[in-house]
Write an enzyme that holds these catalytic residues in place. Structure first.
Site, PDB file in Angstrom:
ATOM      1  N   SER A   1       0.830  -1.212   0.000  1.00 25.39           N
ATOM      2  CA  SER A   1       0.000   0.000   0.000  1.00 25.39           C
ATOM      3  C   SER A   1       0.867   1.267   0.000  1.00 25.39           C
ATOM      4  O   SER A   1       1.703   1.434  -0.885  1.00 25.39           O
ATOM      5  CB  SER A   1      -0.963  -0.051   1.191  1.00 25.39           C
TER       6      SER A   1
ATOM      7  N   ASP B   1      -9.904  -4.686  -5.285  1.00 25.83           N
ATOM      8  CA  ASP B   1      -9.263  -3.885  -4.241  1.00 25.83           C
ATOM      9  C   ASP B   1      -9.973  -2.535  -4.207  1.00 25.83           C
ATOM     10  O   ASP B   1      -9.896  -1.763  -5.166  1.00 25.83           O
ATOM     11  CB  ASP B   1      -7.774  -3.713  -4.565  1.00 25.83           C
TER      12      ASP B   1
ATOM     13  N   HIS C   1      -7.560  -5.572  -0.496  1.00 28.83           N
ATOM     14  CA  HIS C   1      -6.416  -4.670  -0.389  1.00 28.83           C
ATOM     15  C   HIS C   1      -5.261  -5.241   0.425  1.00 28.83           C
ATOM     16  O   HIS C   1      -4.167  -4.682   0.417  1.00 28.83           O
ATOM     17  CB  HIS C   1      -6.879  -3.335   0.224  1.00 28.83           C
TER      18      HIS C   1
END
Length: 266
Positions: free
Chosen positions: A96, A218, A246
């Site tokens: 991320s 996601d 995610h």
């Protein structure tokens, strides 16, 4: 000074392989998110784990709204960590926001890294003309409002959406718990900073070989984002993985571990 950096970011070093691998967690989680990958990887690599300031067991007193007003503050922390451990030519897996954090660090000191592996990373979360980021500004404004009105209720509601694996509710509970462990004022400031960031212009500058692992469904990072990064980072490879949500390193750990190992050995 080195000691304080290692304490500040709750740094742990595992395994004794000749090559070093840094595992960098994303917003809302901490280094425990990598627990499924560690057994397979630490037999071959010296693994460096850490918590970003404001997350996990980092030193919350080290959080400064000024230093962390952009991802550059976290990139500085990463370079501090590399200097303290005398790391050069190491590999890094960034989940991320840590994808762009590692990219920014590699632009400043490219010799620290031999390859980068992004998981669910994004240079910009907002849609733009000719660019699909996944969110409109109104979506993000609603998210910030929900965070500020009742942070813990927001965390418990957001976690299952981000995790995206309704058949594994225990994973959503875990993510909700790590979100809830962040001080609400820090979480709100960091979330706003990440979601409003735009590092598209930095992508072509990256010279370190990069692998872009992308799951489907996601909520924060549509498939088009991974493809966009692959088209704009010179030495990059886009790798769709058989996982959803995610946080695929938690929801499909074996798939992600194998993908990481393949990237590292290539």
């Amino acid at each position: 000074m080195a000691l304080s950096i290692l304490q500040r970011n709750n740094v742990k070093v595992l395994g004794d392989g000749e090559e070093t691998l840094i595992l960098a967690h994303g917003f809302g989680s901490d280094q425990t998110a990598w627990r499924y990958q560690i057994p397979e990887l630490q037999t071959r690599y010296r693994i460096v784990l850490f918590d970003h300031v404001g997350a996990g067991k980092s030193d919350f007193n080290a959080y400064s709204p000024r230093r962390y007003s952009s991802l550059y503050g976290y990139a500085e922390d990463l370079l501090d960590l590399c200097a303290a451990l005398k790391l050069n030519q190491c590999s890094l897996v960034g989940h991320s926001a840590s994808g762009m954090v590692s990219l920014l660090a590699a632009l400043v000191e490219p010799d620290r890294f031999s390859k980068l592996i992004f998981i669910s990373a994004s240079p910009r979360y907002l849609n733009d003309v000719g660019y699909v980021g996944g969110f409109e500004q109104s979506d993000l404004d609603a998210l910030y409002a929900a965070m500020s009105s009742n942070y813990y209720a927001w965390a418990s509601g957001f976690a299952p959406i981000a995790m995206g694996n309704p058949d594994k509710p225990e994973l959503a509970t875990e993510f909700a718990n790590t979100l809830a462990a962040i001080r609400p004022d820090i979480a709100q400031a960091v979330a706003r900073m990440i979601f409003q960031s735009d590092h598209r212009a930095d992508l072509p500058k990256l010279k370190v070989p990069t692998f872009i692992l992308q799951s489907s469904d996601d909520v924060a990072v549509p498939m088009q984002v991974g493809q966009y990064m692959a088209a704009n980072i010179p030495k990059s490879q886009y790798i769709p993985i058989d996982a959803t949500g995610h946080l695929p390193h938690l929801s499909a750990p074996d798939t992600v571990s194998k993908a990481i190992a393949t990237c590292l050995s290539s």
